[in-house]
Design an enzyme around this catalytic site. Structure first.
Site, PDB file in Angstrom:
ATOM      1  N   ARG A   1       0.829  -1.198   0.000  1.00  0.00           N
ATOM      2  CA  ARG A   1       0.000   0.000   0.000  1.00  0.00           C
ATOM      3  C   ARG A   1       0.866   1.251   0.000  1.00  0.00           C
ATOM      4  NH1 ARG A   1      -2.314   2.726   4.446  1.00  0.00           N
ATOM      5  NH2 ARG A   1      -4.088   4.009   3.876  1.00  0.00           N
TER       6      ARG A   1
ATOM      7  N   LYS B   1       4.640  -8.442  11.008  1.00  0.00           N
ATOM      8  CA  LYS B   1       3.732  -8.504   9.871  1.00  0.00           C
ATOM      9  C   LYS B   1       3.869  -9.838   9.139  1.00  0.00           C
ATOM     10  CE  LYS B   1       2.464  -5.932   5.674  1.00  0.00           C
ATOM     11  NZ  LYS B   1       2.664  -4.663   4.942  1.00  0.00           N
TER      12      LYS B   1
ATOM     13  N   ARG C   1       0.151   3.895  12.593  1.00  0.00           N
ATOM     14  CA  ARG C   1       1.140   3.122  13.321  1.00  0.00           C
ATOM     15  C   ARG C   1       0.764   3.140  14.798  1.00  0.00           C
ATOM     16  NH1 ARG C   1       2.476   1.263   9.150  1.00  0.00           N
ATOM     17  NH2 ARG C   1       4.439   1.514   8.037  1.00  0.00           N
TER      18      ARG C   1
END
Length: 324
Positions: free
Chosen positions: A121, A186, A322
């Protein structure tokens, strides 16, 4: 030589088991000289950053075996009405391949062993080493206008989580708007791109990058990363072809349901996996500000409570988030 030439692909398939293969026999099977074979091995090393070991008297082998993708094997495990399946040795981006090939019958699945320009993204690069992860994209046509598709990444994230959890993965969560994460880093990411078509429908390409095994590309990133093999505990990592087919099936079924019912059928799953809910976050848009994430609204926008107790809606296209 084209890196995707059939002779190079054939050599890779032979070496993919990680066993030693005689250079003499490999050259004979390929119909080339030993010098020609050495050049092909050099191409494999250079093009895909593969470690191909060579030893006198033993021949060549891949330092790490690769479970290569196979169109027939993927088709055999699909349980959804996907019209076409394309498996590529290498491509700049599976999303871009589908976006640039609108003549393909939808839904169409494109999967690659390697991406030379994998994207996340907001234009971020996605580490895409050969044969170590899954890089797949699925095209789908929706009846909704583009502004009604803002919640689609959340719905797709939900079906991905459910598919992986059915395999034994534990500790999975969804970080709004499009990341699959655990508390250790992640695991994967979604990139959804849409193009308007004549008649009001929208052709959407859903890209999924999923780390399967830990590799050097996961180290030194701008955020911690984890591989699926590290989330399975005692469960066994399935073959890449079975996993690819299972995820593609889940994506197709998720698109069907989202097209008819929108986000509501997925809300409970998202709420149970919301990695940001009730956490302090930093929002980066025209200005940087902090707040508390309070879940999502019916259209998939992130609800953020500022320091004065006011709720704001944050949309996927204009911010990054974040944890504070």
């Amino acid at each position: 030589m084209d890196a995707q030439a059939p002779e190079l692909t054939a050599l890779l398939r032979t070496l993919s088991d990680g066993e030693w293969h005689s250079g003499e026999r490999l050259a004979a099977e390929a119909g080339c000289t030993r010098a020609g074979l050495a050049k092909r091995v050099a191409r494999l090393r250079e093009r895909y950053a593969l470690t191909v070991e060579a030893q006198a008297g033993r021949g060549y082998r891949l330092a790490t075996p690769i479970d290569l993708l196979d169109e027939a094997a993927i088709r055999a495990h699909l349980d959804a009405p996907i019209e076409g399946v394309t498996v590529l040795p290498s491509v700049d981006s599976t999303n871009r391949w589908l976006l640039d090939a609108p003549s393909t019958a939808d839904p169409h699945l494109c999967v690659a062993e390697h991406q030379s320009a994998g994207r996340g993204r907001r234009g971020r690069a996605w580490a895409s080493p050969f044969g170590q992860s899954l890089y797949l994209s699925l095209s789908w046509r929706f009846d909704h206008p583009a502004d009604a598709l803002g919640a689609l990444p959340l719905a797709i994230g939900c079906v991905c989580c459910q598919t992986l959890e059915a395999l034994g993965a534990q500790g999975l969560a969804l970080k709004w708007p499009n990341d699959l994460v655990t508390e250790h880093g992640k695991l994967g990411g979604l990139l959804i791109e849409a193009r308007g078509e004549m008649g009001g429908s929208f052709r959407v390409v859903i890209g999924l990058g999923l780390n399967l095994r830990r590799h050097a590309g996961l180290d030194g990133l701008d955020q911690p990363a984890i591989a699926l093999s590290e989330c399975l505990n005692d469960a066994t990592l399935p073959s890449r072809n079975m996993l690819c087919a299972g995820l593609a099936t889940a994506l197709a079924q998720g698109c069907q349901r989202f097209n008819s019912d929108g986000l509501p059928p997925f809300r409970a799953v998202f709420d149970a996996h919301d990695a940001l809910r009730d956490r302090a976050i930093v929002v980066h848009d025209a200005a940087q500000w902090t707040g508390i994430a309070r879940g999502v609204d019916r259209n998939g926008a992130l609800r953020v409570e500022d320091e004065d107790g006011q709720l704001h809606l944050v949309h996927a296209g204009d911010v990054s988030v974040r944890r504070a």
